[in-house]
Design an enzyme around this catalytic site. Structure first.
Site, PDB file in Angstrom:
ATOM      1  N   SER A  58      62.452 -52.723  57.649  1.00  0.00           N
ATOM      2  CA  SER A  58      62.794 -53.939  58.392  1.00  0.00           C
ATOM      3  C   SER A  58      64.074 -54.562  57.855  1.00  0.00           C
ATOM      4  CB  SER A  58      61.671 -54.967  58.268  1.00  0.00           C
ATOM      5  OG  SER A  58      60.441 -54.426  58.660  1.00  0.00           O
ATOM      6  N   ASN A  60      51.834 -52.723  47.346  1.00  0.00           N
ATOM      7  CA  ASN A  60      53.247 -53.081  47.229  1.00  0.00           C
ATOM      8  C   ASN A  60      53.515 -54.528  47.580  1.00  0.00           C
ATOM      9  OD1 ASN A  60      55.394 -53.529  49.576  1.00  0.00           O
ATOM     10  ND2 ASN A  60      53.685 -52.401  50.468  1.00  0.00           N
ATOM     11  N   LEU A  92      60.806 -57.293  51.353  1.00  0.00           N
ATOM     12  CA  LEU A  92      61.837 -57.217  52.399  1.00  0.00           C
ATOM     13  C   LEU A  92      63.292 -57.408  51.925  1.00  0.00           C
ATOM     14  CD1 LEU A  92      59.911 -59.120  55.241  1.00  0.00           C
ATOM     15  CD2 LEU A  92      60.271 -56.651  55.048  1.00  0.00           C
ATOM     16  N   CYS A 102      54.536 -59.327  57.523  1.00  0.00           N
ATOM     17  CA  CYS A 102      54.718 -58.873  56.138  1.00  0.00           C
ATOM     18  C   CYS A 102      53.989 -59.806  55.171  1.00  0.00           C
ATOM     19  CB  CYS A 102      56.195 -58.823  55.769  1.00  0.00           C
ATOM     20  SG  CYS A 102      56.408 -58.329  54.044  1.00  0.00           S
ATOM     21  N   LYS A 108      54.657 -56.107  65.486  1.00  0.00           N
ATOM     22  CA  LYS A 108      53.767 -55.424  64.523  1.00  0.00           C
ATOM     23  C   LYS A 108      52.799 -56.460  63.946  1.00  0.00           C
ATOM     24  CE  LYS A 108      53.868 -52.395  60.512  1.00  0.00           C
ATOM     25  NZ  LYS A 108      54.721 -51.579  59.635  1.00  0.00           N
ATOM     26  N   ILE A 132      48.553 -51.380  61.989  1.00  0.00           N
ATOM     27  CA  ILE A 132      48.649 -52.638  61.303  1.00  0.00           C
ATOM     28  C   ILE A 132      49.704 -52.572  60.177  1.00  0.00           C
ATOM     29  CG2 ILE A 132      46.262 -53.396  61.694  1.00  0.00           C
ATOM     30  CD1 ILE A 132      45.532 -52.259  58.929  1.00  0.00           C
ATOM     31  N   ASN A 133      50.107 -53.744  59.717  1.00  0.00           N
ATOM     32  CA  ASN A 133      50.901 -53.808  58.492  1.00  0.00           C
ATOM     33  C   ASN A 133      49.935 -53.676  57.303  1.00  0.00           C
ATOM     34  OD1 ASN A 133      53.051 -54.363  56.662  1.00  0.00           O
ATOM     35  ND2 ASN A 133      54.029 -55.601  58.245  1.00  0.00           N
ATOM     36  N   GLY A 152      47.578 -46.897  52.852  1.00  0.00           N
ATOM     37  CA  GLY A 152      47.043 -45.568  52.562  1.00  0.00           C
ATOM     38  C   GLY A 152      45.564 -45.480  52.953  1.00  0.00           C
ATOM     39  N   GLY A 155      48.108 -46.937  59.555  1.00  0.00           N
ATOM     40  CA  GLY A 155      47.228 -47.373  58.479  1.00  0.00           C
ATOM     41  C   GLY A 155      46.303 -46.271  58.024  1.00  0.00           C
TER      42      GLY A 155
END
Ligand SMILES: Cc1cc2nc3c(=O)[nH]c(=O)nc-3n(C[C@H](O)[C@H](O)[C@H](O)COP(=O)(O)O)c2cc1C
Length: 295
Positions: free
Chosen positions: A44, A67, A71, A126, A160, A186-187, A212, A238
């Site tokens: 992004s 994580n 950004l 995010c 998103k 999904i994020n 993951g 996802g």
């Protein structure tokens, strides 16, 4: 067998490099393409230069990654040399963008549309930036944002979404009502993980997002909820790392399947591996195309 049409764009297969894995470099994005990705998403990009969060920003956890990269971006106005190279990417390119206001998203869209990405993904989800999920937690704000961006461009728009909201179906319905062409879900899933011995947060940002296989069931559930709420196509992301998971995602209602952490966990050729695994499963089940799989 695996060809797919998404927002009137032809893809050789339904697998998409998810945002944030290979930055914005054309060489790396093309490596994903030459290793079998049907489309690629850039990391992004945002309104102004931003460093991101201090290290550590990514750690491996059981069955996934954790994580809070935060950004980092040079800012969209400082990237023209890179944006000019988008035309050299060998598969459809999804341009992911973020901002803090409707104006940010509109300004970035206005600028980057000149470089003709196939789709613009609105990262409104995010978890690793203080105001990163403001839009995706509110159907009303999301609707206003999507309307404004849609009136700026003819390029397909794909918000998103985050699982960290009260009701993802309502946000999806707001996207559709505002004219979104597709939805990405999904994020990463926001969590605060404390190191058991150090009694301190694992990441310097304090919290972060997990991804993951550890989030696969959540992603499948959210994709099903969205499928039941709207007609527009879904890019399901996802936890997919194997062909079986990609097929489950399509059966859940996704038209395309994103792979992010799978690149770390199985290597850059994960796209080829997963397409081969999908073909094997489909042959065994006597299924001839992705749309037959969707049922
Ligand atoms: C290191 C890392 C960086 C990411 N950066 C972004 C980003 O810049 N924009 C975005 O929309 N999603 C970002 N994501 C989220 C992924 O695109 C994806 O939605 C999420 O990881 C779930 O998919 P996965 O389980 O296949 O990894 C990032 C994920 C990881 C692991």
């Amino acid at each position: 067998m695996l060809k797919q049409n998404f927002c009137e764009i032809e893809l050789q297969n339904p697998l998409v490099l998810a945002s944030g894995i290979f930055g914005t470099s054309v060489e790396l994005l093309n490596r994903a393409a030459s290793n079998g990705a049907g489309a690629v998403t850039i990391k992004s990009i945002g309104p102004v230069e931003r460093e991101g969060n201090p290290n550590p920003t990514v750690v491996e956890i059981e069955k996934g990654l954790y994580n809070a990269v935060g950004l980092p971006t040079p800012g969209y106005l400082n990237m023209d040399e890179e944006l000019k190279q988008w035309k050299d990417i060998n598969v459809p390119l999804i341009a992911s963008i973020y901002g803090s206001s409707i104006e940010d998203y509109v300004n970035i869209t206005e600028h980057i549309q000149k470089f003709k990405p196939a789709i613009i993904e609105l990262n409104i989800s995010c978890p690793n930036k203080d105001d990163g999920m403001v839009f995706a937690k509110s159907p009303g704000l999301t609707k206003d944002l999507v309307k404004a961006v849609k009136s700026t461009t003819d390029i397909p728009i794909m918000p998103k979404l985050t699982p960290n909201c009260d009701n993802i179906s309502q946000v999806a319905i707001a996207c559709e009502a505002a004219g979104a062409d597709a939805i990405c879900a999904i994020n990463t899933v926001q969590k605060e993980i404390i190191h058991p011995k150090l009694k301190a947060p694992l990441l310097s940002y304090g919290k972060g997002g997990i991804s993951g296989p550890v989030i696969r069931e959540i992603a499948l559930e959210k994709v099903r909820e969205i499928r039941d709420a709207v007609e527009i196509p879904i890019l399901g992301v996802g936890g997919v790392t194997y062909g079986k998971g990609a097929i489950e995602m399509i059966k859940a209602g996704a038209s395309l399947v994103g792979i992010g952490s799978g690149v770390y966990l199985r290597g850059i050729d994960v796209f080829e591996k997963v397409t081969n695994e999908m073909k094997d499963i489909m042959k065994k089940e006597g299924i001839g195309s992705i749309n037959e799989l969707k049922g």
